[in-house]
Every structure is written in C-alpha cells, then in structure tokens.
Design an enzyme around this catalytic site. Sequence first.
Site, PDB file in Angstrom:
ATOM      1  N   GLU A 106       0.810  -1.203  -0.068  1.00  0.00           N
ATOM      2  CA  GLU A 106       0.143   0.119  -0.010  1.00  0.00           C
ATOM      3  C   GLU A 106       0.886   1.081   0.106  1.00  0.00           C
ATOM      4  OE1 GLU A 106      -3.179   0.025  -0.179  1.00  0.00           O
ATOM      5  OE2 GLU A 106      -3.797  -1.840  -0.113  1.00  0.00           O
ATOM      6  N   CYS A 158      -2.365   8.893   2.964  1.00  0.00           N
ATOM      7  CA  CYS A 158      -2.137   8.314   1.346  1.00  0.00           C
ATOM      8  C   CYS A 158      -3.037   8.997   0.554  1.00  0.00           C
ATOM      9  CB  CYS A 158      -1.881   6.945   1.403  1.00  0.00           C
ATOM     10  SG  CYS A 158      -3.211   5.973   2.143  1.00  0.00           S
TER      11      CYS A 158
HETATM   12  P1  NAD Z   1       8.250   4.669   5.127  1.00  0.00           P
HETATM   13  O1  NAD Z   1       8.317   4.188   3.769  1.00  0.00           O
HETATM   14  O2  NAD Z   1       9.398   5.588   5.561  1.00  0.00           O
HETATM   15  O3  NAD Z   1       8.344   3.535   6.026  1.00  0.00           O
HETATM   16  C1  NAD Z   1       7.256   2.756   6.306  1.00  0.00           C
HETATM   17  C2  NAD Z   1       7.740   1.854   7.255  1.00  0.00           C
HETATM   18  O4  NAD Z   1       8.634   0.879   6.588  1.00  0.00           O
HETATM   19  C3  NAD Z   1       8.191   1.977   8.424  1.00  0.00           C
HETATM   20  O5  NAD Z   1       7.648   1.070   9.630  1.00  0.00           O
HETATM   21  C4  NAD Z   1       9.738   2.076   8.307  1.00  0.00           C
HETATM   22  O6  NAD Z   1      10.486   1.390   9.579  1.00  0.00           O
HETATM   23  C5  NAD Z   1       9.589   0.695   7.372  1.00  0.00           C
HETATM   24  N1  NAD Z   1      11.035   0.784   6.620  1.00  0.00           N
HETATM   25  C6  NAD Z   1      11.850   1.703   6.298  1.00  0.00           C
HETATM   26  N2  NAD Z   1      12.733   1.069   5.449  1.00  0.00           N
HETATM   27  C7  NAD Z   1      12.694  -0.254   5.376  1.00  0.00           C
HETATM   28  C8  NAD Z   1      13.286  -1.194   4.658  1.00  0.00           C
HETATM   29  N3  NAD Z   1      14.507  -1.200   3.913  1.00  0.00           N
HETATM   30  N4  NAD Z   1      12.784  -2.461   4.732  1.00  0.00           N
HETATM   31  C9  NAD Z   1      11.515  -2.708   5.340  1.00  0.00           C
HETATM   32  N5  NAD Z   1      10.943  -1.828   6.225  1.00  0.00           N
HETATM   33  C10 NAD Z   1      11.543  -0.550   6.112  1.00  0.00           C
HETATM   34  O7  NAD Z   1       6.957   5.420   4.976  1.00  0.00           O
HETATM   35  P2  NAD Z   1       6.331   6.611   5.931  1.00  0.00           P
HETATM   36  O8  NAD Z   1       7.072   7.892   5.981  1.00  0.00           O
HETATM   37  O9  NAD Z   1       6.201   5.967   7.383  1.00  0.00           O
HETATM   38  O10 NAD Z   1       4.945   6.887   5.694  1.00  0.00           O
HETATM   39  C11 NAD Z   1       4.469   7.644   4.673  1.00  0.00           C
HETATM   40  C12 NAD Z   1       4.243   6.871   3.307  1.00  0.00           C
HETATM   41  O11 NAD Z   1       3.250   5.861   3.546  1.00  0.00           O
HETATM   42  C13 NAD Z   1       3.573   7.961   2.294  1.00  0.00           C
HETATM   43  O12 NAD Z   1       4.054   7.675   0.940  1.00  0.00           O
HETATM   44  C14 NAD Z   1       2.042   7.250   2.229  1.00  0.00           C
HETATM   45  O13 NAD Z   1       1.461   7.749   0.988  1.00  0.00           O
HETATM   46  C15 NAD Z   1       2.117   5.833   2.557  1.00  0.00           C
HETATM   47  N6  NAD Z   1       0.909   5.374   2.783  1.00  0.00           N
HETATM   48  C16 NAD Z   1       0.336   4.607   1.889  1.00  0.00           C
HETATM   49  C17 NAD Z   1      -0.863   4.203   2.599  1.00  0.00           C
HETATM   50  C18 NAD Z   1      -1.995   3.398   1.601  1.00  0.00           C
HETATM   51  O14 NAD Z   1      -2.696   2.657   2.008  1.00  0.00           O
HETATM   52  N7  NAD Z   1      -1.731   3.330   0.260  1.00  0.00           N
HETATM   53  C19 NAD Z   1      -1.487   4.507   3.836  1.00  0.00           C
HETATM   54  C20 NAD Z   1      -0.634   5.054   4.854  1.00  0.00           C
HETATM   55  C21 NAD Z   1       0.747   5.555   4.397  1.00  0.00           C
END
Ligand code: NAD
Length: 511
Positions: A284, A318
């Site tokens: 997502e 998002c």
């Molecule tokens: P992010 O991608 O920085 O982090 C998301 C998660 O991934 C965190 O728990 C982080 O610790 C983890 N992570 C980071 N690097 C990783 C790796 N290499 N391997 C595995 N896990 C890793 O995102 P964010 O800043 O926390 O959230 C914002 C983003 O999330 C925005 O782009 C938003 O659009 C998206 N989002 C999408 C939805 C949806 O339903 N489509 C919902 C909420 C947020």
Amino acid sequence: MEMTNANSLTRESAIQTVQDEVMLNAAYIDGKWMTIEAPATDTADADSYDSNHDSSYDLYDSNSGTIIATTRLCTKAQVEMAVNAASMAYPSWSQTDVSVRASYLNAIAETMEQQFDKLVGLSVLNNGKPIEEAKIDVSDAIACYRYYANIITEQATWLEVPTSESGIRLLKTYAPVGICALIVPWNFPMVTTAWKLAPALAAGCTVLLKPSEVTLLPELMLGNILSAIKLPKGVVNILPGAAEVGAAMTCHPLIDKISFTGSNAVGEKVMSQAAKGIKDISLELGGKSAIVVCADADIDHACDLIIGGIFTNAGQICSATSRLLVHESIAQSLFDTLKVKAESLQIGDGFDTDTQMGPLVSEQQLNQVKKYFDIATAENLICLTGGEVLNRQGYFAMPTIYTNVPVTSQLWTEEVFGPVLVSQTFTDHAEAIALANDSQFALAASIVSADEKAAVEMALQIQAGHIWINEQQIVLPDSGWGGFKQSGIGRELGVDGLSAYQKSKHVLLSH
Ligand code: NAD
C-alpha cells in the site's frame, strides 16, 4: 460509542500513561516483553547490524518538538527470536477453530474500547492528531477487528465448485498463507496495524509486526492488550525498529508473506527483498489523488469536502485529495470561499478541543513540506494561501493552496504528504477525467456534483481504487482499500483484505 471521560484526554494524562504502562526498551516476543539491551561497545564484529546500530531512539511530542521518551530499537537477534516464536505458534494457530480466532479478535476490540482514552491520548501526543481525529482512528481500528471476527466465522470451510465433468467433485477451501511480516507507517498508528493484523489473525497466520519507529507509543500498548487477552504466545510479535529491523524481517527465509504500507521508495526495496524466496507481497503505497468539482456542485459543500480531503491529519494521508480540479465556470467563486475557509482553520495543539489541524508528525516531515514550499517559490506558483511553516515551536505548516499549477510542476506530480493542495481548472468532463488520470499514482478520488448519474459515470473512468461521490475520506471495513499503478499491489479491508492472508486450495474427487 462514547467512551471519553473529558478529564482523561490531556497531555498530562497521556504522559502518565507513557510512564505507567508503555513498555519502552522492549519487544513483545513469544507472548512476553523482552528487554532490548544497549548494544555492546566492545564487540569484535564491527560490521554486524547488532553491534553497529545505535538502538537508542527518541520519541517526540509533535506539538512542541520536545522528547517524550527515549526507547531502544530491537536487534537482529530479536527478529530471529520473533520468527522462531511465530514459526512455533503457526501449526497450532493455523488449525485453531475459526470461532476461537474470532473470539480473540473480539477480545482485542473490547480491550481497546476499555483503553480507548489512553490509545487516543497516545496518538495525539506522539502523532499530533487533533483529539477528534484520533478518536476516529481508534474507533476504526476497533471496528476492523470486529469486522474480521464476523467475516471469518461466515466463511464456509469447504465450497463445492461446479464442474463440467461428470463423475468429478471439486472442493475448494482457504488456507492461511503462513508467517507474515507486517510493516506499517506513522500516519495512522493503530488503524493501519488493524487493517493488516485483524485479517492475518482471522486467516490463521502468525505475525511479526513492525510499527513505525516514529509513532511507537500507541502501537506498544497493543502488546499489553494481547497479553491481557492471553493470545497464545508467538502468534503476534511486536518489534520496535526502523529500516534495519524491517529489512531483517522482509529478507528472512521463514517469512511467507510481507504486507507493507509506506512510501514508494521503501516499497520498491521491500519488493526486491521479497523476490528472494518468492514471498507473497501486498504493498500500500503513495497517492496524488484528485478531487473533481463539477459545474453544478454546491460551492460551500464542495469547499468543506476539499478542506477535509487535504487538511485532515495535516495532509498526511495516502488518499489525501491533493489535486483539485474545478470547472472553470465556478473556479473564481470556489477559490474565494476556499481561501476564507482555509484561513479560518484553527491550527494548534491536538489536545486543544478547538484545534482543527495539528502539527506534522516530525521535523523530517516538516522539512519535506518546506522543501515543496521552496520548489513552489522557485517555480513561481500562484499561492492562494499559506506556503510557509509556522514560526512557533513544534512541526506546524500552514494550510496551503496553489492555483493554476502546471501539470509538469513537481507539486502536481509528487506526493507532498502535508497540507498542500494544487489546483487546475477544466472545461468538460473528458478533460477532468484526463487530468485526474494523469498521474503515476491511482489510489483514490472524490467527485463533487449534483448529478449522481454523471458522477458515477465519471467514477467508472477515473483510475483509482476508492472513489467518493459528495463525500471524502470515509473508509468502511467492508470496502476494499488499495490502488492502481504505483499506488500499490493488492487490497486491504473487505473480503479482499482477508484473501490477502489466504490461499485457495482445491481437492478433486473422482467417483
Ligand atoms: P516509509 O516508507 O518511510 O516507512 C514505512 C515503514 O517501513 C516504517 O515502519 C519503516 O520503519 C519501514 N522501513 C523503512 N525502510 C525499510 C526497509 N528497507 N525494509 C523494510 N521496512 C522498512 O513511510 P512513512 O514515511 O512511514 O509513511 C508515509 C508513506 O506511506 C507515504 O508515502 C504514504 O502515501 C504511504 N502510505 C500509504 C498508505 C496506503 O494505504 N496506500 C497508507 C498510509 C501511508
């Protein structure tokens, strides 16, 4: 559902909850809290993640930018322990009767209800959300656990599939996909977790859950709840951690399924990590969703929907409808009303009940929004209102609207993830649809129109997984969630959300 005691939703009471109840410096593994020790400084293996990483991590109050608590992020060895615990728990949990699994899901919901004010308080404190928004989040999470408790009990154990061959019977059943790594972002703690955890548990999977390191406080309370309801040990393991912990989970050979919500940049990494060992995956990701206001729309109502679609959660959604498309015939009067409404929004501390928009979650997110304000200035965009961060403590940006934004602008094409709306006018429905679809993302959309039939026809042509007509941002447990194009792979919520944690099996019998 009114569970709120007016006096309990204060910063002081939330800080008291952190001090009394949140297990800092600990991971929830195999049914108990396990202390995360500070890394040894004299270890010989300087390259190993366990010896190298700085496990100490500060959690912030977004309203003031001050540290609420310092915790530790877990180690690779603890990821290994969690995988082992989930593997040991899997044979029994996956065979547990669905009625028992449903009763645990209902027990989670009930305990969350009892802890409602504490969960809301921690979300406001750690995330900056206004109280009313945090209440909606916790209520939605509770509803999600109840929803999957219901639908798993309604799913037939075996289905008879009609065949074209005589003398052959074909039976179909659903089996859990296995051991799951669930990775969630910071913008909706508790809700995004529930969207993954509830269907995974309903399906019979065991899990490793990694909340965002930024908003650990509300998520750590879940460990207490699982312990209180006596969920069998190892079924859910909660690992406080950042990228290293996430990668250790997604790369682990015993993980069968990854469900990730977050940014596209990390989503691409997770997808490549999943390739090794051919893991099942749901993603997502980001969005740049359109809100289309047709010529026949009620301007006042349209402005309320526009404001809700971009300034709720300070735009950190998002599915934020961050691109406004308005019919040219009503554009000027709509912008006049929109400017007044945006400028009258009460911005402030989430604990203040008058607050309508709180701070951004972190300094990093504030800098991200500021970067786009600078780009807008460099591109000479027309700023209807806002365009600056607030000169005060905490991570506050002004509600911002740019008009007549070229479709080549970075603000038009990229996800800002903050309170920033870009807009354009259109002359007819075909142009509105073309503009709405002109994006690498395709998560959601809103249409505002007095003509329901025309709006539904437009919805059929807009590429998006979820479309609101004369509504904004309401997501029901019954409706699937997920996008097209680079907004992700797979669906959460609804029956599709359960399918994400199951695989169908067919048994063919010959008489
Ligand atoms: P992010 O991608 O920085 O982090 C998301 C998660 O991934 C965190 O728990 C982080 O610790 C983890 N992570 C980071 N690097 C990783 C790796 N290499 N391997 C595995 N896990 C890793 O995102 P964010 O800043 O926390 O959230 C914002 C983003 O999330 C925005 O782009 C938003 O659009 C998206 N989002 C999408 C939805 C949806 O339903 N489509 C919902 C909420 C947020």
